[in-house]
Design a protein around this motif. Structure first.
Motif, PDB file in Angstrom:
ATOM      1  N   LEU A  40      -1.716  12.180  -4.208  1.00  0.00           N
ATOM      2  CA  LEU A  40      -1.329  12.497  -2.834  1.00  0.00           C
ATOM      3  C   LEU A  40      -0.211  11.574  -2.357  1.00  0.00           C
ATOM      4  O   LEU A  40       0.765  12.028  -1.743  1.00  0.00           O
ATOM      5  N   GLN A  41      -0.335  10.279  -2.640  1.00  0.00           N
ATOM      6  CA  GLN A  41       0.692   9.324  -2.231  1.00  0.00           C
ATOM      7  C   GLN A  41       2.033   9.624  -2.894  1.00  0.00           C
ATOM      8  O   GLN A  41       3.092   9.507  -2.273  1.00  0.00           O
ATOM      9  N   ARG A  42       1.981  10.021  -4.158  1.00  0.00           N
ATOM     10  CA  ARG A  42       3.234  10.336  -4.863  1.00  0.00           C
ATOM     11  C   ARG A  42       3.920  11.558  -4.241  1.00  0.00           C
ATOM     12  O   ARG A  42       5.144  11.568  -4.077  1.00  0.00           O
ATOM     13  N   HIS A  43       3.165  12.571  -3.905  1.00  0.00           N
ATOM     14  CA  HIS A  43       3.756  13.755  -3.299  1.00  0.00           C
ATOM     15  C   HIS A  43       4.401  13.418  -1.957  1.00  0.00           C
ATOM     16  O   HIS A  43       5.438  13.984  -1.606  1.00  0.00           O
ATOM     17  N   LEU A  44       3.803  12.487  -1.227  1.00  0.00           N
ATOM     18  CA  LEU A  44       4.324  12.137   0.091  1.00  0.00           C
ATOM     19  C   LEU A  44       5.476  11.140   0.028  1.00  0.00           C
ATOM     20  O   LEU A  44       6.399  11.199   0.841  1.00  0.00           O
ATOM     21  N   LYS A  45       5.439  10.217  -0.952  1.00  0.00           N
ATOM     22  CA  LYS A  45       6.386   9.085  -0.934  1.00  0.00           C
ATOM     23  C   LYS A  45       7.378   9.068  -2.090  1.00  0.00           C
ATOM     24  O   LYS A  45       8.470   8.527  -1.945  1.00  0.00           O
ATOM     25  N   THR A  46       6.990   9.587  -3.244  1.00  0.00           N
ATOM     26  CA  THR A  46       7.902   9.572  -4.389  1.00  0.00           C
ATOM     27  C   THR A  46       7.922  10.962  -5.040  1.00  0.00           C
ATOM     28  O   THR A  46       7.487  11.124  -6.183  1.00  0.00           O
ATOM     29  N   TYR A  57       3.612  -0.289  -9.386  1.00  0.00           N
ATOM     30  CA  TYR A  57       4.181  -1.509  -8.790  1.00  0.00           C
ATOM     31  C   TYR A  57       5.657  -1.342  -8.424  1.00  0.00           C
ATOM     32  O   TYR A  57       6.154  -2.044  -7.550  1.00  0.00           O
ATOM     33  N   ARG A  58       6.350  -0.444  -9.092  1.00  0.00           N
ATOM     34  CA  ARG A  58       7.760  -0.200  -8.776  1.00  0.00           C
ATOM     35  C   ARG A  58       7.913   0.768  -7.601  1.00  0.00           C
ATOM     36  O   ARG A  58       8.811   0.612  -6.781  1.00  0.00           O
ATOM     37  N   ASP A  59       7.055   1.772  -7.586  1.00  0.00           N
ATOM     38  CA  ASP A  59       7.275   2.904  -6.683  1.00  0.00           C
ATOM     39  C   ASP A  59       6.599   2.779  -5.326  1.00  0.00           C
ATOM     40  O   ASP A  59       7.019   3.431  -4.373  1.00  0.00           O
ATOM     41  N   PHE A  60       5.547   1.959  -5.232  1.00  0.00           N
ATOM     42  CA  PHE A  60       4.794   1.833  -3.987  1.00  0.00           C
ATOM     43  C   PHE A  60       5.030   0.469  -3.360  1.00  0.00           C
ATOM     44  O   PHE A  60       5.426  -0.484  -4.024  1.00  0.00           O
ATOM     45  N   LEU A  74      -9.033  11.474   5.232  1.00  0.00           N
ATOM     46  CA  LEU A  74      -9.279  12.161   6.493  1.00  0.00           C
ATOM     47  C   LEU A  74      -8.353  11.680   7.595  1.00  0.00           C
ATOM     48  O   LEU A  74      -7.881  12.467   8.437  1.00  0.00           O
ATOM     49  N   THR A  75      -8.051  10.378   7.598  1.00  0.00           N
ATOM     50  CA  THR A  75      -7.099   9.829   8.575  1.00  0.00           C
ATOM     51  C   THR A  75      -5.722  10.409   8.343  1.00  0.00           C
ATOM     52  O   THR A  75      -5.020  10.797   9.293  1.00  0.00           O
ATOM     53  N   LEU A  76      -5.308  10.463   7.078  1.00  0.00           N
ATOM     54  CA  LEU A  76      -4.000  11.021   6.744  1.00  0.00           C
ATOM     55  C   LEU A  76      -3.920  12.492   7.116  1.00  0.00           C
ATOM     56  O   LEU A  76      -2.900  12.960   7.619  1.00  0.00           O
ATOM     57  N   GLN A  77      -5.003  13.192   6.906  1.00  0.00           N
ATOM     58  CA  GLN A  77      -5.063  14.612   7.275  1.00  0.00           C
ATOM     59  C   GLN A  77      -4.799  14.770   8.772  1.00  0.00           C
ATOM     60  O   GLN A  77      -4.051  15.649   9.197  1.00  0.00           O
TER      61      GLN A  77
END
Length: 253
Positions: A192-198, A210-213, A245-248
């Motif tokens: 989920l984090q990758r879809h949103l940020k990278t 460690y490189r991407d986040f 749930l918070t992110l949702q």
């Protein structure tokens, strides 16, 4: 002073050996050399273009004994890439962490190499030679990823099912079963984090966290992966679920 077993000498030796053969059209360095994260522990990622992969490996295997005897050769037999061959070479000498990752693509069509000029995904390839300008042409139109939109409604439904499956096994006291499903929850959080940020690395999974986040995000994933007992798994699975749930709510998903 350049020693016999040094990365610079190895790259120079490989470049000369590959470029000398008329059927090998191009070669470049990828991996940490391309991304700018190369250090003393990095391997050498070299990729060549040749319609006959066996020629490339033959040239490499003729050249390497000048540097060191080879102790192990791993021929990759399940590559996900089409018309691609790959071998890894481990040496008797040199750093224990070192190996050569050699790949060969068979296509001579520049369009098939446009992805490797997507700097967000692969870094900047270091071109060693390019006899027919295949890579030069590819670099003119880098291919960027268009990841499939994440169906968050379905994604969170899956998450909730896996969360409940994990919880059942945890309540039963089955460490192995709960551990497996707990790992899947952590993996889903990273996805989920990758879809949103990278998004250009949407399919990289746990690689290069460690490189991407941000460091705080990487440390949080570290924490999730360091659990050693069912009680901790339950606490951290609940934390992941609360964050989901918070992110949702925040994203209006």
């Amino acid at each position: 002073m350049e020693t016999l077993f040094s990365k610079d000498h190895i790259v120079k030796t490989l470049k000369e050996a590959l470029e000398a053969h008329p059927q090998i059209q191009a070669a470049w360095l990828g991996g940490s050399t391309a991304t700018g994260f190369e250090d003393d522990l990095s391997d050498t990622d070299i990729v060549a273009i040749c319609e006959n992969p066996g020629i490339v490996f033959q040239q490499i295997e003729k050249a390497l004994p000048v540097i060191s005897s080879v102790s192990h050769v791993w021929k990759v037999e399940d590559s996900p890439w089409k018309n691609f061959a790959q071998k890894f070479y481990v040496f008797d000498e040199g750093p224990e962490t070192y190996y050569i990752d050699a790949g060969v693509f068979q296509s001579l069509n520049p369009q098939d190499y446009q992805e490797f000029f997507n700097t967000d995904r692969h870094g900047d390839p270091v071109i060693l030679f390019d006899k027919k300008n295949i890579l030069k042409e590819a670099s003119k139109a880098p291919k960027y990823e268009t990841p499939k939109n994440l169906d968050f409604k379905n994604w969170i439904a899956r998450f909730e099912v896996l969360y409940r499956t994990f919880l059942k096994e945890a309540e039963r006291g089955k460490f192995i079963d709960s551990f497996i499903f707990y790992q899947r929850l952590v993996t889903m959080w990273v996805q989920l984090q990758r879809h949103l940020k990278t998004p250009q690395k949407h399919d990289f999974g746990m690689r290069y966290i460690y490189r991407d986040f941000e460091l705080s995000e990487a440390k949080l994933i570290e924490k999730y992966l360091q659990g050693t007992d069912i009680k901790t798994f339950k606490e951290q699975a609940a934390d992941i679920r609360a964050r989901v749930l918070t992110l949702q709510k925040e994203q209006g998903l």
